[in-house]
Design a protein around this motif. Structure first.
Motif, PDB file in Angstrom:
ATOM      1  N   ARG A   1      -8.860   1.013  -7.510  1.00  9.91           N
ATOM      2  CA  ARG A   1      -8.491   2.226  -8.241  1.00  9.91           C
ATOM      3  C   ARG A   1      -9.474   3.358  -7.971  1.00  9.91           C
ATOM      4  O   ARG A   1      -9.088   4.517  -7.895  1.00  9.91           O
ATOM      5  N   ALA A   2     -10.741   3.045  -7.851  1.00  8.74           N
ATOM      6  CA  ALA A   2     -11.744   4.094  -7.622  1.00  8.74           C
ATOM      7  C   ALA A   2     -11.502   4.823  -6.303  1.00  8.74           C
ATOM      8  O   ALA A   2     -11.683   6.039  -6.213  1.00  8.74           O
ATOM      9  N   ARG A   3     -11.102   4.091  -5.297  1.00  8.48           N
ATOM     10  CA  ARG A   3     -10.854   4.700  -3.985  1.00  8.48           C
ATOM     11  C   ARG A   3      -9.408   5.178  -3.841  1.00  8.48           C
ATOM     12  O   ARG A   3      -9.085   5.935  -2.941  1.00  8.48           O
ATOM     13  N   GLY A   4      -8.519   4.654  -4.686  1.00 10.90           N
ATOM     14  CA  GLY A   4      -7.112   5.017  -4.597  1.00 10.90           C
ATOM     15  C   GLY A   4      -6.431   4.429  -3.379  1.00 10.90           C
ATOM     16  O   GLY A   4      -5.393   4.938  -2.946  1.00 10.90           O
ATOM     17  N   ASN A   5      -6.989   3.388  -2.824  1.00 12.43           N
ATOM     18  CA  ASN A   5      -6.440   2.731  -1.640  1.00 12.43           C
ATOM     19  C   ASN A   5      -6.556   1.226  -1.793  1.00 12.43           C
ATOM     20  O   ASN A   5      -7.312   0.732  -2.633  1.00 12.43           O
ATOM     21  N   HIS A   6      -5.854   0.531  -0.947  1.00 11.97           N
ATOM     22  CA  HIS A   6      -6.056  -0.907  -0.846  1.00 11.97           C
ATOM     23  C   HIS A   6      -7.283  -1.142   0.042  1.00 11.97           C
ATOM     24  O   HIS A   6      -7.580  -0.342   0.933  1.00 11.97           O
TER      25      HIS A   6
ATOM     26  N   ARG B   1     -19.031  -6.691   2.726  1.00 12.93           N
ATOM     27  CA  ARG B   1     -18.314  -5.636   3.433  1.00 12.93           C
ATOM     28  C   ARG B   1     -17.014  -5.311   2.706  1.00 12.93           C
ATOM     29  O   ARG B   1     -16.355  -6.198   2.171  1.00 12.93           O
ATOM     30  N   VAL B   2     -16.664  -4.026   2.701  1.00 10.71           N
ATOM     31  CA  VAL B   2     -15.387  -3.561   2.172  1.00 10.71           C
ATOM     32  C   VAL B   2     -14.765  -2.662   3.231  1.00 10.71           C
ATOM     33  O   VAL B   2     -15.421  -1.772   3.766  1.00 10.71           O
ATOM     34  N   VAL B   3     -13.505  -2.908   3.542  1.00 11.76           N
ATOM     35  CA  VAL B   3     -12.772  -2.079   4.494  1.00 11.76           C
ATOM     36  C   VAL B   3     -11.660  -1.370   3.734  1.00 11.76           C
ATOM     37  O   VAL B   3     -10.819  -2.023   3.111  1.00 11.76           O
ATOM     38  N   VAL B   4     -11.686  -0.044   3.752  1.00  5.88           N
ATOM     39  CA  VAL B   4     -10.650   0.738   3.092  1.00  5.88           C
ATOM     40  C   VAL B   4      -9.473   0.864   4.060  1.00  5.88           C
ATOM     41  O   VAL B   4      -9.639   1.315   5.193  1.00  5.88           O
ATOM     42  N   LEU B   5      -8.303   0.451   3.584  1.00  2.00           N
ATOM     43  CA  LEU B   5      -7.104   0.511   4.416  1.00  2.00           C
ATOM     44  C   LEU B   5      -6.407   1.846   4.186  1.00  2.00           C
ATOM     45  O   LEU B   5      -6.162   2.235   3.046  1.00  2.00           O
ATOM     46  N   THR B   6      -6.077   2.530   5.241  1.00  2.00           N
ATOM     47  CA  THR B   6      -5.387   3.816   5.142  1.00  2.00           C
ATOM     48  C   THR B   6      -4.024   3.714   5.813  1.00  2.00           C
ATOM     49  O   THR B   6      -3.758   2.772   6.570  1.00  2.00           O
TER      50      THR B   6
ATOM     51  N   ARG C   1      -2.043  -1.375   4.906  1.00  2.00           N
ATOM     52  CA  ARG C   1      -1.811  -2.337   3.826  1.00  2.00           C
ATOM     53  C   ARG C   1      -0.537  -3.142   4.074  1.00  2.00           C
ATOM     54  O   ARG C   1      -0.502  -4.351   3.870  1.00  2.00           O
ATOM     55  N   HIS C   2       0.514  -2.471   4.528  1.00  2.00           N
ATOM     56  CA  HIS C   2       1.785  -3.161   4.764  1.00  2.00           C
ATOM     57  C   HIS C   2       1.629  -4.229   5.848  1.00  2.00           C
ATOM     58  O   HIS C   2       2.189  -5.314   5.741  1.00  2.00           O
ATOM     59  N   VAL C   3       0.877  -3.918   6.872  1.00  2.00           N
ATOM     60  CA  VAL C   3       0.651  -4.891   7.940  1.00  2.00           C
ATOM     61  C   VAL C   3      -0.131  -6.079   7.393  1.00  2.00           C
ATOM     62  O   VAL C   3       0.242  -7.238   7.614  1.00  2.00           O
ATOM     63  N   VAL C   4      -1.191  -5.804   6.655  1.00  2.00           N
ATOM     64  CA  VAL C   4      -2.024  -6.880   6.109  1.00  2.00           C
ATOM     65  C   VAL C   4      -1.210  -7.769   5.168  1.00  2.00           C
ATOM     66  O   VAL C   4      -1.317  -8.990   5.206  1.00  2.00           O
ATOM     67  N   GLU C   5      -0.386  -7.154   4.333  1.00  2.00           N
ATOM     68  CA  GLU C   5       0.432  -7.938   3.395  1.00  2.00           C
ATOM     69  C   GLU C   5       1.365  -8.902   4.118  1.00  2.00           C
ATOM     70  O   GLU C   5       1.654  -9.983   3.604  1.00  2.00           O
ATOM     71  N   LEU C   6       1.838  -8.515   5.281  1.00  2.00           N
ATOM     72  CA  LEU C   6       2.760  -9.384   6.024  1.00  2.00           C
ATOM     73  C   LEU C   6       2.038 -10.460   6.827  1.00  2.00           C
ATOM     74  O   LEU C   6       2.675 -11.391   7.316  1.00  2.00           O
TER      75      LEU C   6
ATOM     76  N   ARG D   1      11.681  -1.296   7.824  1.00  2.00           N
ATOM     77  CA  ARG D   1      11.243  -0.537   6.642  1.00  2.00           C
ATOM     78  C   ARG D   1      10.941   0.919   6.953  1.00  2.00           C
ATOM     79  O   ARG D   1      11.183   1.808   6.145  1.00  2.00           O
ATOM     80  N   PHE D   2      10.336   1.141   8.121  1.00  2.00           N
ATOM     81  CA  PHE D   2       9.869   2.483   8.496  1.00  2.00           C
ATOM     82  C   PHE D   2      10.418   2.852   9.878  1.00  2.00           C
ATOM     83  O   PHE D   2       9.669   2.880  10.870  1.00  2.00           O
ATOM     84  N   PRO D   3      11.719   3.157   9.944  1.00  2.00           N
ATOM     85  CA  PRO D   3      12.340   3.386  11.258  1.00  2.00           C
ATOM     86  C   PRO D   3      11.776   4.587  12.026  1.00  2.00           C
ATOM     87  O   PRO D   3      11.883   4.628  13.251  1.00  2.00           O
ATOM     88  N   GLU D   4      11.156   5.520  11.339  1.00  2.00           N
ATOM     89  CA  GLU D   4      10.618   6.700  12.024  1.00  2.00           C
ATOM     90  C   GLU D   4       9.166   6.507  12.482  1.00  2.00           C
ATOM     91  O   GLU D   4       8.641   7.334  13.230  1.00  2.00           O
ATOM     92  N   ALA D   5       8.522   5.445  12.043  1.00  2.00           N
ATOM     93  CA  ALA D   5       7.109   5.228  12.363  1.00  2.00           C
ATOM     94  C   ALA D   5       6.945   4.578  13.747  1.00  2.00           C
ATOM     95  O   ALA D   5       7.824   3.854  14.201  1.00  2.00           O
ATOM     96  N   PRO D   6       5.809   4.822  14.392  1.00  2.00           N
ATOM     97  CA  PRO D   6       5.562   4.234  15.717  1.00  2.00           C
ATOM     98  C   PRO D   6       5.085   2.780  15.618  1.00  2.00           C
ATOM     99  O   PRO D   6       4.017   2.417  16.106  1.00  2.00           O
ATOM    100  N   VAL D   7       5.888   1.961  14.968  1.00  2.00           N
ATOM    101  CA  VAL D   7       5.522   0.573  14.670  1.00  2.00           C
ATOM    102  C   VAL D   7       5.232  -0.224  15.941  1.00  2.00           C
ATOM    103  O   VAL D   7       4.230  -0.940  16.023  1.00  2.00           O
ATOM    104  N   ASP D   8       6.089  -0.102  16.929  1.00  2.00           N
ATOM    105  CA  ASP D   8       5.914  -0.904  18.147  1.00  2.00           C
ATOM    106  C   ASP D   8       4.588  -0.609  18.840  1.00  2.00           C
ATOM    107  O   ASP D   8       3.974  -1.500  19.413  1.00  2.00           O
ATOM    108  N   ALA D   9       4.142   0.625  18.776  1.00  2.00           N
ATOM    109  CA  ALA D   9       2.891   1.000  19.449  1.00  2.00           C
ATOM    110  C   ALA D   9       1.654   0.671  18.624  1.00  2.00           C
ATOM    111  O   ALA D   9       0.574   0.485  19.185  1.00  2.00           O
ATOM    112  N   GLU D  10       1.787   0.572  17.307  1.00  2.00           N
ATOM    113  CA  GLU D  10       0.595   0.457  16.461  1.00  2.00           C
ATOM    114  C   GLU D  10       0.328  -0.928  15.860  1.00  2.00           C
ATOM    115  O   GLU D  10      -0.823  -1.294  15.664  1.00  2.00           O
ATOM    116  N   VAL D  11       1.360  -1.694  15.555  1.00  2.00           N
ATOM    117  CA  VAL D  11       1.147  -2.961  14.847  1.00  2.00           C
ATOM    118  C   VAL D  11       0.362  -3.961  15.701  1.00  2.00           C
ATOM    119  O   VAL D  11      -0.629  -4.529  15.246  1.00  2.00           O
TER     120      VAL D  11
END
Length: 90
Positions: free
Chosen positions: A23-28, A35-40, A44-49, A66-76
């Protein structure tokens, strides 16, 4: 170290890694010993899966639906590989 086959490998969090909303960071975040890694963005969606039941190919497919407009194939794939190299997933 060889790269796992994305069509067969089912990534899951490493035993000491926890996904939590901060909650303090407003992110997962990924909580690890000393160590703490802030997910932007959609990280988070990738990690959850990455639950040990889905292959990387299946994770990519689900996010593409879920996100047809996102560059999923290039980034995941590169993000999952980075998490593997960092030791966050296995």
């Amino acid at each position: 170290m060889t790269t796992p086959d994305p069509d067969r490998w089912c990534p899951r969090p490493a035993p000491a890694v926890l996904l939590r909303h901060d909650r303090a960071r407003g992110n997962h975040v990924l909580l690890m010993p000393e160590r703490v890694v802030v997910l932007t963005g959609s990280a988070r969606h990738v990690v959850e899966l990455c639950d040990g039941t889905r292959t990387v190919a299946r994770i990519t497919e689900e996010l593409r639906e879920r996100f047809p407009e996102a560059p999923v194939d290039a980034e995941v794939g590169p993000f999952v590989e980075r998490m593997r190299k960092e030791g966050w997933i296995r």
